[in-house]
Design a protein around this motif. Sequence first.
Motif, mmCIF file in Angstrom:
data_model
loop_
_atom_site.group_PDB
_atom_site.id
_atom_site.type_symbol
_atom_site.label_atom_id
_atom_site.label_comp_id
_atom_site.label_asym_id
_atom_site.label_seq_id
_atom_site.Cartn_x
_atom_site.Cartn_y
_atom_site.Cartn_z
ATOM 1 N N ARG A 41 43.781 43.284 8.743
ATOM 2 C CA ARG A 41 44.580 43.944 9.787
ATOM 3 C C ARG A 41 44.978 45.357 9.347
ATOM 4 N N ARG A 42 45.336 45.511 8.080
ATOM 5 C CA ARG A 42 45.712 46.844 7.592
ATOM 6 C C ARG A 42 44.516 47.778 7.618
ATOM 7 N N ILE A 43 43.352 47.271 7.205
ATOM 8 C CA ILE A 43 42.146 48.100 7.210
ATOM 9 C C ILE A 43 41.837 48.565 8.632
ATOM 10 N N ALA A 44 41.958 47.648 9.604
ATOM 11 C CA ALA A 44 41.696 48.029 10.992
ATOM 12 C C ALA A 44 42.666 49.104 11.451
ATOM 13 N N ARG A 45 43.936 48.947 11.107
ATOM 14 C CA ARG A 45 44.932 49.934 11.530
ATOM 15 C C ARG A 45 44.633 51.304 10.921
ATOM 16 N N ASP A 46 44.187 51.321 9.678
ATOM 17 C CA ASP A 46 43.937 52.587 8.989
ATOM 18 C C ASP A 46 42.578 53.196 9.315
ATOM 19 N N ALA A 47 41.737 52.464 10.055
ATOM 20 C CA ALA A 47 40.372 52.941 10.306
ATOM 21 C C ALA A 47 40.288 53.927 11.464
ATOM 22 N N ALA A 48 41.377 54.151 12.170
ATOM 23 C CA ALA A 48 41.331 55.040 13.336
ATOM 24 C C ALA A 48 42.576 55.908 13.365
ATOM 25 N N ARG A 49 42.469 57.014 14.058
ATOM 26 C CA ARG A 49 43.579 57.931 14.280
ATOM 27 C C ARG A 49 43.791 58.089 15.785
ATOM 28 N N PRO A 50 44.976 58.491 16.216
ATOM 29 C CA PRO A 50 45.216 58.645 17.657
ATOM 30 C C PRO A 50 44.239 59.613 18.303
ATOM 31 N N LEU A 51 43.864 59.300 19.519
ATOM 32 C CA LEU A 51 42.983 60.173 20.290
ATOM 33 C C LEU A 51 43.682 61.494 20.603
ATOM 34 N N SER A 52 42.905 62.513 20.921
ATOM 35 C CA SER A 52 43.466 63.834 21.208
ATOM 36 C C SER A 52 44.359 63.767 22.444
ATOM 37 N N PRO A 53 45.511 64.455 22.412
ATOM 38 C CA PRO A 53 46.435 64.405 23.547
ATOM 39 C C PRO A 53 45.824 65.004 24.805
ATOM 40 N N VAL A 54 46.292 64.515 25.940
ATOM 41 C CA VAL A 54 45.900 65.039 27.251
ATOM 42 C C VAL A 54 47.172 65.218 28.072
ATOM 43 N N THR A 55 47.122 66.134 29.039
ATOM 44 C CA THR A 55 48.253 66.347 29.940
ATOM 45 C C THR A 55 47.858 65.834 31.315
ATOM 46 N N ARG A 56 48.691 64.913 31.856
ATOM 47 C CA ARG A 56 48.359 64.256 33.107
ATOM 48 C C ARG A 56 49.571 64.200 34.029
ATOM 49 N N PRO A 57 49.341 64.117 35.356
ATOM 50 C CA PRO A 57 50.459 63.919 36.280
ATOM 51 C C PRO A 57 51.220 62.633 35.947
ATOM 52 N N LEU A 58 52.498 62.616 36.273
ATOM 53 C CA LEU A 58 53.327 61.458 35.935
ATOM 54 C C LEU A 58 52.702 60.143 36.386
ATOM 55 N N ALA A 59 52.147 60.111 37.594
ATOM 56 C CA ALA A 59 51.621 58.868 38.147
ATOM 57 C C ALA A 59 50.433 58.331 37.372
ATOM 58 N N GLU A 60 49.827 59.145 36.514
ATOM 59 C CA GLU A 60 48.635 58.714 35.781
ATOM 60 C C GLU A 60 48.916 58.429 34.306
ATOM 61 N N THR A 61 50.197 58.297 33.945
ATOM 62 C CA THR A 61 50.528 58.135 32.525
ATOM 63 C C THR A 61 51.018 56.749 32.150
ATOM 64 N N THR A 62 51.167 55.853 33.110
ATOM 65 C CA THR A 62 51.652 54.512 32.780
ATOM 66 C C THR A 62 50.735 53.852 31.754
ATOM 67 N N GLY A 63 51.334 53.264 30.720
ATOM 68 C CA GLY A 63 50.556 52.566 29.703
ATOM 69 C C GLY A 63 50.082 53.427 28.559
ATOM 70 N N THR A 64 50.319 54.742 28.626
ATOM 71 C CA THR A 64 50.003 55.614 27.496
ATOM 72 C C THR A 64 51.243 55.730 26.612
ATOM 73 N N VAL A 65 51.196 56.618 25.618
ATOM 74 C CA VAL A 65 52.391 56.910 24.823
ATOM 75 C C VAL A 65 52.570 58.425 24.782
ATOM 76 N N LEU A 66 53.814 58.851 24.580
ATOM 77 C CA LEU A 66 54.088 60.277 24.502
ATOM 78 C C LEU A 66 53.404 60.871 23.271
ATOM 79 N N ALA A 67 52.716 61.983 23.470
ATOM 80 C CA ALA A 67 52.082 62.674 22.354
ATOM 81 C C ALA A 67 52.986 63.755 21.776
#
Length: 410
Positions: free
Chosen positions: A20-46
């Motif tokens: 589980r630790r290896i999986a967590r460390d194997a990736a980095r967050p995707l590049s941030p994007v700017t979207r209208p409020l209605a299209e951001t549900t389920g994402t996280v603040l960048a």
Amino acid sequence: MEDPAAAAEPGGATPWPEARRIARDAARPLSPVTRPLAETTGTVLAEPLAALSDLPSFDTSAMDGWAVSGPGPWLLSGELLAGQRPGAAPLPDGHAIRIATGAALPPGATAVLRSEDGRTEERGPAGWLHVADGCPKPEPGQDVRPRGQECRSGDHLLASGTPVTPALIGLAAAAGYDELTVTPRPRVDVLVLGDELLDDGPPRDGRVRDALGPLLTPWLRALGAGPDTTVRRLHDDPDLLHQAVGSSTADLIITTGGTAAGPVDFVHLVVHRLGARLLVDGVAVRPGHPMLLALLPAGRPLVGLPGNPLAAVTGVLTLAAPLLRALGGRPDPVPYAVPLAEPVAGHPVDTRLIPVAFDDASGAARPLRFRGPAMLRGLAAADAMAVIPPGGAEAGAAVDILDVGWGSAS
């Protein structure tokens, strides 16, 4: 950066916590994007969320009633509704104006007298307002939401990495935002292998119904994958899998089946052909032992799940869920433990994951039947999965709990 495969045991299965630790460390967050409020549900603040204005942005009535100036009684005049701008002239001492909840307080008002606490009388051409019998006089500031009560312009509201919920979207809108900069939800390609699988109807003619395609699509989305996550069925042909993986542009690729050493288990062969680097090749967990995690040459992760349904579920919780959290910039869930309602036999050396239901009275985790590698009946009735350490656990022993994440992005 530490090599994510450093903890893997050469030539042997990786311990479950390390996988589980290896999986967590194997990736980095995707590049941030700017979207209208209605299209951001389920994402996280960048990036952190700061207030663009005071909230409230003016002194506001908290109740229906009258804005009053001074101790009263008050001469009545006019009305203020939400959305109306009060006049610039101050409300004179001894005067009151009818006001609705959410309306801006006129300058000079000292308090709001609630509708149920006041009584009016007609006296000549003017109306008068009195405090109703038995009700207290309004104190200065009573039932007034002062400007900036919730926040001041520029105040830090929420940190980066905070999941974007409907409540967060509402706060952002109230604070003046039309769009948010977020970490997008990763796109996942799921490649389901197996010539023995049927797409419809009951099992027949030696073939079985595909359970993983229907299971994985909504579950991965609940765990944080994007709405454009796709599931494709492939014949048992290494060239087809090679082509599908090589042409995929998804952020995470998941295969099901073909990870063991049977006559049509060729995922390892394709991983090798693609020049991918194996980070996890087998995990010391039951069910789900023959799962794998590899990094493709471009750095994108590939998770190989076993073909048995409950074994594949274990693989999702072990490898795919931590990867989705890492790619989507999500924090790890807060760990918690629950006592077992009854003893559970363990594997001599491997961790076990078993479906459990929580007892309504005691809160203890009750192990469910039908928890073989090919079974989903226990999981369908489960509240969570319990982590049983090697050697097993006695009744009353506290064991770690993994939320399955149905209906959430945990």
